[in-house]
Scaffold this active site. Structure first.
Site, PDB file in Angstrom:
ATOM      1  N   ARG A  59       6.763 -33.680  11.396  1.00  0.00           N
ATOM      2  CA  ARG A  59       6.246 -33.082  12.411  1.00  0.00           C
ATOM      3  C   ARG A  59       5.550 -31.620  12.206  1.00  0.00           C
ATOM      4  NH1 ARG A  59      11.320 -31.735  13.585  1.00  0.00           N
ATOM      5  NH2 ARG A  59      11.879 -29.934  14.540  1.00  0.00           N
ATOM      6  N   HIS A  60       6.377 -30.752  10.989  1.00  0.00           N
ATOM      7  CA  HIS A  60       5.991 -29.591  10.835  1.00  0.00           C
ATOM      8  C   HIS A  60       4.691 -29.820   9.519  1.00  0.00           C
ATOM      9  CE1 HIS A  60       8.969 -27.789  12.906  1.00  0.00           C
ATOM     10  NE2 HIS A  60       9.754 -28.020  12.212  1.00  0.00           N
ATOM     11  N   ASP A  70       0.863  -1.138  -0.021  1.00  0.00           N
ATOM     12  CA  ASP A  70      -0.176   0.126   0.009  1.00  0.00           C
ATOM     13  C   ASP A  70       0.952   1.228   0.133  1.00  0.00           C
ATOM     14  OD1 ASP A  70       0.923   0.470   2.582  1.00  0.00           O
ATOM     15  OD2 ASP A  70      -1.147   0.274   3.562  1.00  0.00           O
ATOM     16  N   HIS A  71       0.288   2.610   0.257  1.00  0.00           N
ATOM     17  CA  HIS A  71       1.133   3.758   0.190  1.00  0.00           C
ATOM     18  C   HIS A  71       2.186   3.821   1.170  1.00  0.00           C
ATOM     19  CE1 HIS A  71      -2.334   4.152   2.748  1.00  0.00           C
ATOM     20  NE2 HIS A  71      -1.879   4.702   3.574  1.00  0.00           N
ATOM     21  N   CYS A  73       3.301  -2.986   3.991  1.00  0.00           N
ATOM     22  CA  CYS A  73       2.346  -1.720   4.519  1.00  0.00           C
ATOM     23  C   CYS A  73       3.147  -1.076   5.527  1.00  0.00           C
ATOM     24  CB  CYS A  73       0.998  -2.209   4.799  1.00  0.00           C
ATOM     25  SG  CYS A  73       0.669  -3.159   6.215  1.00  0.00           S
ATOM     26  N   GLY A  74       2.350  -0.442   6.075  1.00  0.00           N
ATOM     27  CA  GLY A  74       2.879   0.569   7.041  1.00  0.00           C
ATOM     28  C   GLY A  74       3.498  -0.288   8.151  1.00  0.00           C
ATOM     29  N   THR A  75       2.598  -0.885   8.736  1.00  0.00           N
ATOM     30  CA  THR A  75       3.278  -2.014  10.048  1.00  0.00           C
ATOM     31  C   THR A  75       3.443  -3.469   9.345  1.00  0.00           C
ATOM     32  OG1 THR A  75       0.861  -2.572  10.268  1.00  0.00           O
ATOM     33  CG2 THR A  75       1.699  -0.682  11.430  1.00  0.00           C
ATOM     34  N   GLY A  76       2.736  -3.933   8.438  1.00  0.00           N
ATOM     35  CA  GLY A  76       2.751  -5.218   7.965  1.00  0.00           C
ATOM     36  C   GLY A  76       1.597  -6.125   8.495  1.00  0.00           C
ATOM     37  N   ILE A  77       1.046  -5.736   9.529  1.00  0.00           N
ATOM     38  CA  ILE A  77      -0.064  -6.100  10.216  1.00  0.00           C
ATOM     39  C   ILE A  77      -1.282  -6.494   9.394  1.00  0.00           C
ATOM     40  CG2 ILE A  77      -1.387  -6.313  12.318  1.00  0.00           C
ATOM     41  CD1 ILE A  77       0.775  -4.701  13.796  1.00  0.00           C
ATOM     42  N   GLY A  78      -1.728  -5.459   8.766  1.00  0.00           N
ATOM     43  CA  GLY A  78      -3.181  -5.355   8.020  1.00  0.00           C
ATOM     44  C   GLY A  78      -2.922  -6.343   6.779  1.00  0.00           C
ATOM     45  N   MET A  79      -1.821  -6.226   6.218  1.00  0.00           N
ATOM     46  CA  MET A  79      -1.437  -7.104   4.959  1.00  0.00           C
ATOM     47  C   MET A  79      -1.577  -8.559   5.413  1.00  0.00           C
ATOM     48  SD  MET A  79      -1.017  -5.645   2.100  1.00  0.00           S
ATOM     49  CE  MET A  79      -0.249  -4.310   1.167  1.00  0.00           C
ATOM     50  N   HIS A 138       9.691 -24.132   9.480  1.00  0.00           N
ATOM     51  CA  HIS A 138       9.030 -24.655  10.287  1.00  0.00           C
ATOM     52  C   HIS A 138       7.222 -24.556   9.653  1.00  0.00           C
ATOM     53  CE1 HIS A 138      11.285 -24.909  14.129  1.00  0.00           C
ATOM     54  NE2 HIS A 138      11.852 -24.793  13.044  1.00  0.00           N
TER      55      HIS A 138
HETATM   56  C1  RB5 Z   1      -2.043   2.806   6.360  1.00  0.00           C
HETATM   57  O1  RB5 Z   1      -2.063   4.211   7.288  1.00  0.00           O
HETATM   58  C2  RB5 Z   1      -1.360   1.647   7.494  1.00  0.00           C
HETATM   59  O2  RB5 Z   1      -2.809   1.345   8.347  1.00  0.00           O
HETATM   60  C3  RB5 Z   1      -1.371   0.347   6.768  1.00  0.00           C
HETATM   61  O3  RB5 Z   1      -0.216   0.500   5.857  1.00  0.00           O
HETATM   62  C4  RB5 Z   1      -0.830  -0.781   7.573  1.00  0.00           C
HETATM   63  O4  RB5 Z   1      -0.044  -0.631   8.420  1.00  0.00           O
HETATM   64  C5  RB5 Z   1      -2.085  -1.684   8.174  1.00  0.00           C
HETATM   65  O5  RB5 Z   1      -1.970  -2.505   8.813  1.00  0.00           O
END
Ligand code: RB5
Length: 142
Positions: A133-134, A8-9, A65-71, A98
């Site tokens: 096992r994996h 993303d951006h 993405c910004g955090t990688g979490i949403g992706m 693993h």
């Molecule tokens: C965008 O501002 C941010 O929310 C996105 O890049 C990402 O971090 C979401 O998990």
């Protein structure tokens, strides 16, 4: 090795660094966007990368993405996807060995480009262990 990559951006600039690095290594990279730093919705791009993996168009995926979490959260909703958020090389190696992770997620606001490229190399270069096992544990995911 064929890699499919999306962002993303928030992940756009790091994605460009990763594409340049992998291309210089002679690795085939398919970029599914986004194409600039204008605000956009990361699930659009995680869906393009997960489709590329499940349809066999690439061997591994990378999502930034910004955090990688949403992706990571959105990618893991898709059947057959094992996406891992890794900001260190130990985790990148372990999740290939693993978990047979097929997508690496990175947060461009969390990690610098130097370490990110080392994490990418570790992920791309580490094979799945094929340990029984994996395989058994992965089969229990769904
Ligand atoms: C965008 O501002 C941010 O929310 C996105 O890049 C990402 O971090 C979401 O998990």
């Amino acid at each position: 090795m064929r890699i499919i990559i999306g962002c993303d951006h928030g992940g756009y600039r790091l994605k460009l660094d990763i594409i340049k690095h992998l291309t210089e290594r002679g690795i085939e990279v398919t970029d599914v966007g986004c194409d600039d730093e204008k605000s956009c919705d990361y699930p659009v791009y995680s869906a393009k990368v997960t489709e590329g993996i499940t349809e066999g168009k690439a061997d591994l995926g990378i999502l930034v993405c910004g955090t990688g979490i949403g992706m990571c959260m959105s990618a893991n909703k898709k059947s057959g996807i094992r996406a891992a958020l890794c900001h260190d090389t130990f985790s990148a190696k372990a999740t290939r060995e693993h978990n047979d992770a097929n997508i690496l997620c990175l947060g461009a606001r969390v990690i610098g480009p130097g370490l990110a490229l080392m994490v990418v190399d570790t992920f791309v270069d580490t094979p799945f262990s094929q340990d029984e096992r994996h395989i058994r544990r992965i089969s229990m995911y769904s």
